[in-house]
Design a protein around this motif. Structure first.
Motif, PDB file in Angstrom:
ATOM      1  N   GLY A 177     -23.284 -20.351  -1.434  1.00  0.00           N
ATOM      2  CA  GLY A 177     -22.822 -20.739  -0.111  1.00  0.00           C
ATOM      3  C   GLY A 177     -21.336 -20.571   0.118  1.00  0.00           C
ATOM      4  N   ALA A 178     -20.642 -19.940  -0.817  1.00  0.00           N
ATOM      5  CA  ALA A 178     -19.196 -19.734  -0.666  1.00  0.00           C
ATOM      6  C   ALA A 178     -18.896 -18.892   0.563  1.00  0.00           C
ATOM      7  N   ILE A 179     -17.735 -19.124   1.147  1.00  0.00           N
ATOM      8  CA  ILE A 179     -17.268 -18.309   2.260  1.00  0.00           C
ATOM      9  C   ILE A 179     -16.482 -17.135   1.684  1.00  0.00           C
ATOM     10  N   VAL A 180     -16.937 -15.931   1.968  1.00  0.00           N
ATOM     11  CA  VAL A 180     -16.265 -14.730   1.496  1.00  0.00           C
ATOM     12  C   VAL A 180     -15.777 -13.956   2.710  1.00  0.00           C
ATOM     13  N   ALA A 181     -14.466 -13.791   2.818  1.00  0.00           N
ATOM     14  CA  ALA A 181     -13.863 -13.160   3.992  1.00  0.00           C
ATOM     15  C   ALA A 181     -13.063 -11.944   3.551  1.00  0.00           C
ATOM     16  N   ASP A 182     -13.481 -10.765   3.993  1.00  0.00           N
ATOM     17  CA  ASP A 182     -12.694  -9.580   3.650  1.00  0.00           C
ATOM     18  C   ASP A 182     -11.546  -9.418   4.647  1.00  0.00           C
ATOM     19  N   ILE A 183     -10.475  -8.761   4.179  1.00  0.00           N
ATOM     20  CA  ILE A 183      -9.290  -8.547   5.014  1.00  0.00           C
ATOM     21  C   ILE A 183      -9.055  -7.039   5.072  1.00  0.00           C
ATOM     22  N   CYS A 184      -9.987  -6.311   5.660  1.00  0.00           N
ATOM     23  CA  CYS A 184      -9.915  -4.853   5.694  1.00  0.00           C
ATOM     24  C   CYS A 184      -9.694  -4.349   7.112  1.00  0.00           C
ATOM     25  N   GLY A 185      -9.224  -3.092   7.214  1.00  0.00           N
ATOM     26  CA  GLY A 185      -8.956  -2.482   8.497  1.00  0.00           C
ATOM     27  C   GLY A 185     -10.172  -1.906   9.186  1.00  0.00           C
ATOM     28  N   VAL A 186     -11.338  -1.957   8.542  1.00  0.00           N
ATOM     29  CA  VAL A 186     -12.608  -1.609   9.173  1.00  0.00           C
ATOM     30  C   VAL A 186     -13.599  -2.726   8.865  1.00  0.00           C
ATOM     31  N   LYS A 187     -14.577  -2.889   9.743  1.00  0.00           N
ATOM     32  CA  LYS A 187     -15.477  -4.025   9.582  1.00  0.00           C
ATOM     33  C   LYS A 187     -16.948  -3.647   9.462  1.00  0.00           C
TER      34      LYS A 187
ATOM     35  N   VAL B 250     -17.188  -3.497  17.935  1.00  0.00           N
ATOM     36  CA  VAL B 250     -16.069  -3.522  18.877  1.00  0.00           C
ATOM     37  C   VAL B 250     -14.742  -3.453  18.120  1.00  0.00           C
ATOM     38  N   HIS B 251     -14.637  -4.188  17.041  1.00  0.00           N
ATOM     39  CA  HIS B 251     -13.426  -4.148  16.229  1.00  0.00           C
ATOM     40  C   HIS B 251     -13.081  -2.721  15.830  1.00  0.00           C
ATOM     41  N   ASP B 252     -14.045  -2.008  15.286  1.00  0.00           N
ATOM     42  CA  ASP B 252     -13.776  -0.659  14.777  1.00  0.00           C
ATOM     43  C   ASP B 252     -13.408   0.308  15.892  1.00  0.00           C
ATOM     44  N   ARG B 253     -14.009   0.132  17.064  1.00  0.00           N
ATOM     45  CA  ARG B 253     -13.668   0.998  18.198  1.00  0.00           C
ATOM     46  C   ARG B 253     -12.239   0.734  18.674  1.00  0.00           C
ATOM     47  N   LYS B 254     -11.883  -0.540  18.787  1.00  0.00           N
ATOM     48  CA  LYS B 254     -10.549  -0.908  19.254  1.00  0.00           C
ATOM     49  C   LYS B 254      -9.475  -0.505  18.251  1.00  0.00           C
ATOM     50  N   ILE B 255      -9.735  -0.763  16.973  1.00  0.00           N
ATOM     51  CA  ILE B 255      -8.722  -0.523  15.952  1.00  0.00           C
ATOM     52  C   ILE B 255      -8.487   0.962  15.743  1.00  0.00           C
ATOM     53  N   ALA B 256      -9.485   1.792  16.047  1.00  0.00           N
ATOM     54  CA  ALA B 256      -9.289   3.240  15.975  1.00  0.00           C
ATOM     55  C   ALA B 256      -8.182   3.665  16.933  1.00  0.00           C
ATOM     56  N   TYR B 257      -8.081   2.966  18.059  1.00  0.00           N
ATOM     57  CA  TYR B 257      -7.061   3.292  19.066  1.00  0.00           C
ATOM     58  C   TYR B 257      -5.736   2.585  18.795  1.00  0.00           C
ATOM     59  N   THR B 258      -5.772   1.271  18.572  1.00  0.00           N
ATOM     60  CA  THR B 258      -4.531   0.497  18.510  1.00  0.00           C
ATOM     61  C   THR B 258      -3.778   0.645  17.197  1.00  0.00           C
TER      62      THR B 258
ATOM     63  N   ASN C  62     -15.243   6.861  15.447  1.00  0.00           N
ATOM     64  CA  ASN C  62     -14.283   6.339  16.420  1.00  0.00           C
ATOM     65  C   ASN C  62     -12.956   7.068  16.347  1.00  0.00           C
ATOM     66  N   VAL C  63     -12.481   7.340  15.132  1.00  0.00           N
ATOM     67  CA  VAL C  63     -11.203   8.020  14.961  1.00  0.00           C
ATOM     68  C   VAL C  63     -11.264   9.437  15.542  1.00  0.00           C
ATOM     69  N   THR C  64     -12.349  10.149  15.254  1.00  0.00           N
ATOM     70  CA  THR C  64     -12.498  11.507  15.764  1.00  0.00           C
ATOM     71  C   THR C  64     -12.471  11.531  17.288  1.00  0.00           C
ATOM     72  N   ARG C  65     -13.140  10.575  17.896  1.00  0.00           N
ATOM     73  CA  ARG C  65     -13.188  10.510  19.362  1.00  0.00           C
ATOM     74  C   ARG C  65     -11.793  10.253  19.951  1.00  0.00           C
ATOM     75  N   LYS C  66     -11.042   9.351  19.324  1.00  0.00           N
ATOM     76  CA  LYS C  66      -9.716   9.022  19.842  1.00  0.00           C
ATOM     77  C   LYS C  66      -8.727  10.164  19.628  1.00  0.00           C
TER      78      LYS C  66
END
Length: 292
Positions: A79-89, A167-175, A227-231
Motif C-alpha cells: 500500500g505504499a505511495i510511489v510517485a515518479d518525478i518524470c517528464g512523461v507520464k 493531457v500532461h504529455d500533450r501539454k508538456i510536449a509544447y511547453t 506529441n513531440v513529432t506533432r508539435k
C-alpha cells in the motif's frame, strides 16, 4: 510518515532538501555511490535506504525507463505511495497499472529546474512558487493523492495542476520539450561562433537550455514521440509562413503572420494573469493555488 527519494540528481536532491526544510525526515537512494555520499555528507538526506519496504512514500526521480524498471522490480511496503518525478507520464502509468502492483501510484512532474544537472546544483527553494502537475487516472487512490498534495504544498509549490497522463504529455510536449528542441536547433548556426557584443536577453533566453544533457532529453522525446513529432511539425509550418513572406518581400503577408503571433501571445498572457489570483478548471485540467 517515512519518506525516501530514489534518484539523487538535481530534482531528487531538491525534493529531499525541500521536504527536510519542511521538517520531514527523508532517506535517499542512488544507483551510483557518489551522489549518495554527497547527500549524506551535507545532510541533504537523513540516511541511505537499505529496505524500500520500510517506507510509506517513495519518490522516484529516475529517467522514464529506469523509473519503470525500478517500480516494477522493487519490493515496496504494501500500500505504499510511489510517485515518479518524470517528464512523461503515460508510459509509466500504463506500465505500473498493467503490473497490478500492491502500491498506490501517483504521477508527478515539478515545473521547475535548471540548465545544469547533478545533486551539487540541488537547492531547498527550487520549487518555491513553482507549479506541480499531478496526474489522476481511474485507479488513482484518493487518500494517496491527498497525501502527495500535502507534501507538494509543504515543498513550497505555488500551484497544483491536475490532469490525466495523456493531457500532461500533450501539454508538456509544447511547453517544455519543444522549447528545448528549438534551443538546440537555434544554436546550430555558424554565427554563434562570433557573437561577442551582439547578444542581449533574447539571445540568452533562446540559448540557455541548449546545454541540457542529451541522453536525458532524447529519452523524454522518444517516450512522448507522437506529441513531440506533432508539435515540431506545427513549428516547421509556422516558420515556413514567415520564411515565405520574407522571401517574397510581401510586407502585408509578413505583418499578418507576425500580428497573429503577437495576438496569440497577448491573449495567452492575459488569460494567465487572470488565473494567477485563484484556482481554475478548464476541461481536462484543474489548477489550485496552494500558496498566494
Amino acid at each position: 510518515m517515512k519518506i525516501c527519494v530514489a534518484g539523487l540528481g538535481l530534482i531528487g536532491g531538491s525534493v529531499c532538501m525541500s521536504l527536510k526544510r519542511a521538517g520531514y525526515e527523508v532517506y535517499g537512494y542512488n544507483r551510483s555511490p557518489k551522489p549518495l555520499s554527497y547527500a549524506l555528507e551535507r545532510g541533504i538526506i537523513d540516511g541511505k535506504v537499505e529496505d524500500f519496504s520500510l517506507f510509506d512514500v517513495v519518490f522516484v526521480a529516475f529517467p522514464p525507463k529506469a523509473a519503470v524498471n525500478f517500480i516494477l522490480n522493487t519490493k515496496f511496503k504494501e500500500g505504499a505511495i510511489v510517485a515518479d518525478i518524470c517528464g512523461v507520464k503515460k508510459m509509466i502509468e500504463d506500465a505500473v497499472y498493467a503490473a497490478h502492483l500492491n502500491i498506490s501510484y501517483i504521477g508527478t512532474h515539478p515545473m521547475a529546474g535548471k540548465e545544469v544537472s547533478g545533486i551539487e546544483n540541488a537547492c531547498a527553494d527550487l520549487f518555491d512558487r513553482a507549479n506541480m502537475v499531478l496526474t489522476r487516472g481511474i485507479f488513482t487512490d484518493k487518500a494517496a493523492y491527498e497525501t502527495i498534495v500535502g507534501l507538494v504544498k509543504d515543498m513550497g509549490f505555488m500551484r497544483l495542476v491536475e490532469c490525466s497522463a495523456e493531457v500532461h504529455d500533450r501539454k508538456i510536449a509544447y511547453t517544455s520539450q519543444l522549447a528545448h528542441i528549438v534551443s538546440n536547433a537555434y544554436v546550430k548556426d555558424d554565427e554563434i561562433e562570433s557573437c561577442l557584443g551582439f547578444t542581449g536577453g533574447s539571445f540568452q533566453d533562446m540559448t540557455r537550455i541548449a546545454a541540457v544533457e542529451a541522453g536525458v532529453w532524447a529519452e523524454l522525446y522518444l517516450a512522448n514521440a507522437e506529441n513531440v513529432t506533432r508539435k515540431v511539425q506545427k513549428l516547421i509550418d509556422n516558420l515556413e509562413d514567415i520564411r515565405r513572406a520574407v522571401a517574397d518581400g510581401d510586407f502585408n503577408a509578413l505583418c499578418r503572420v507576425l500580428e497573429d503571433g503577437r495576438a496569440r501571445y497577448s491573449d495567452s498572457r492575459a488569460l494567465s494573469f487572470q488565473k494567477d489570483a485563484s484556482g481554475f478548471m478548464e476541461g481536462e485540467i484543474k489548477a489550485t493555488l496552494l500558496h498566494n
